[in-house]
Every structure is written in C-alpha cells, then in structure tokens.
Design an enzyme around this catalytic site. Sequence first.
Site, PDB file in Angstrom:
ATOM      1  N   SER A  69       0.872  -1.177   0.000  1.00  0.00           N
ATOM      2  CA  SER A  69       0.000   0.000   0.000  1.00  0.00           C
ATOM      3  C   SER A  69       0.902   1.217   0.000  1.00  0.00           C
ATOM      4  O   SER A  69       2.098   1.121   0.315  1.00  0.00           O
ATOM      5  CB  SER A  69      -0.863  -0.005   1.273  1.00  0.00           C
ATOM      6  OG  SER A  69      -1.456   1.257   1.494  1.00  0.00           O
ATOM      7  N   TYR A 105      -1.505  -1.470  10.514  1.00  0.00           N
ATOM      8  CA  TYR A 105      -1.579  -1.554   9.054  1.00  0.00           C
ATOM      9  C   TYR A 105      -0.329  -0.963   8.409  1.00  0.00           C
ATOM     10  O   TYR A 105       0.304  -1.585   7.547  1.00  0.00           O
ATOM     11  CB  TYR A 105      -2.823  -0.817   8.567  1.00  0.00           C
ATOM     12  CG  TYR A 105      -3.050  -0.904   7.076  1.00  0.00           C
ATOM     13  CD1 TYR A 105      -3.618  -2.041   6.499  1.00  0.00           C
ATOM     14  CD2 TYR A 105      -2.709   0.156   6.232  1.00  0.00           C
ATOM     15  CE1 TYR A 105      -3.834  -2.121   5.131  1.00  0.00           C
ATOM     16  CE2 TYR A 105      -2.921   0.088   4.859  1.00  0.00           C
ATOM     17  CZ  TYR A 105      -3.488  -1.049   4.318  1.00  0.00           C
ATOM     18  OH  TYR A 105      -3.696  -1.130   2.955  1.00  0.00           O
TER      19      TYR A 105
END
Length: 251
Positions: free
Chosen positions: A142, A155
């Site tokens: 990401s 995350y």
Amino acid sequence: MDKIFENKVALVTGGAFGIGKATAILFARKGAKVAVADWIEDSETIDIIKKEGGEAIFIKCDVSKPADVAEMVNKTVKAFGRLDYAVNNAGIEGVNAPVHECTEENWDKTININLKGIWLCMKNEIPVMLKQGKGAIVNIASIAGLVGFPGLPAYVASKHAVVGLTKTAALENAKAGIRVNVVCPGVIKTPMVDRVTGKDKTVEKAYEDMEPVGRMGQPEEVAEAIIWLSSDAASFVTGDAMAVDGGWIAK
C-alpha cells in the site's frame, strides 16, 4: 487479447474481491490458468473466468495459517502442474486507532494476515519456483508501506514490512530466475476502501481530493501493473516498490 501467459499458472490470494479479483480475471484473459484463493468462499471470480473460457479453481485459505498456505500451494501445483506467478494480495485494514490505543488483538491480527501471511506464501511459493528455475512474485502492500498514516499503526507497520520483506526475497533469488516485486496501491475503489469510508459520499470526496489525479483508482488499473511486473516485459525489474497511487506520494 494477447495470450502472453498461455500454458502458465498464476496463484492470486485475496482473489474473491477488489484488486485480487481484477488481477485473477486479467491473468485468465491473458491465457493463464488461475488458482483463486480467499478465506471467503465466493465463486464470482471463478464464474467470470470460466464464462470467458478460462480455467480456474478456488481454494479456501486463511493466509495467516501455515497449514492452509502450504495446502493452497500444493493444490495449485497438483491441479495445474506448476506455479509461474504468485500475487500475494490478501490483507485487512485493521481497526483505526492511534498507536497508544491500538489493541494487542488488532496488532496481532493485522500483522498475522498482512505480513506473516505474505511471508508464509513466499515460503511455500519460492521452493516450487526454484525447482522450475523461473517465476515471478508480486506482493501487494500500500502507499501506507511508503508513508505514514495516523490512526493505522498496525496496518502501516505491516505494509512497510512487506516492502522490506519483498526487497530481501528479491535479492535472495535474483540469480535463481525468480523476480519479486511489490505494488503499493493508493486509494482504490474496493470493498476495503468502502469499509473505511462507510460509502459516505463526503468521506469519499475527501479521499478523492487527496489524490492528485482527483479520483480513486480502479482495481483493474492496479491489476495492469501487477500483470506487467509478472510478465517478461519486466524481466529486468526486481525488488521494486511500485506506487500505483494517482500521484499520492509525489506530493
């Protein structure tokens, strides 16, 4: 459509939805036989591939469980005889909270799926590719693997670690014919992003405004990058962290 992956086999985790779904379908359209893995049994990806004349199987797998991952790779090889491409895409966003309020449960679950899961996948995929003398792996991180995001400590940590893990695997296998790269998507219109925004139009507009191109990306746009990195067109590319992000990290 050019069948550049004819007689080749691709494995895509998290293949039931979003980026994984788009990637599995595009692999099939390019001629590959595809193993679609996900922890949710959803046949839509398989149905689309078969309707278009492709060949695919579904494998239920929790990538945080070593036995599941080993069985996933074994089933792929048993069904198709080889493994040429692996897209390790399965992941979760976790629970939004600052570092000091992030729970141990959320930390462990997020790290186990997003990081340990990709390590387990490569741990089982690489030996198959080493025997073949060739292969390509694309991990999915990401832009949160390249920059920080307040409120998502687990995350962000997991995705930064995936970038580092990818570089290490790439260096280890550079002379063995196996390329390993990582794609870092920006804000992509997927079920995960829908969960983050709650499909609230005001929130969605805020995310769109943060993208220099002025919109969210589509799963198919990320899939195109994954396909290119998997293909021989990217034969001199390994260890790269490719941002597919509408210019987000260029700001």
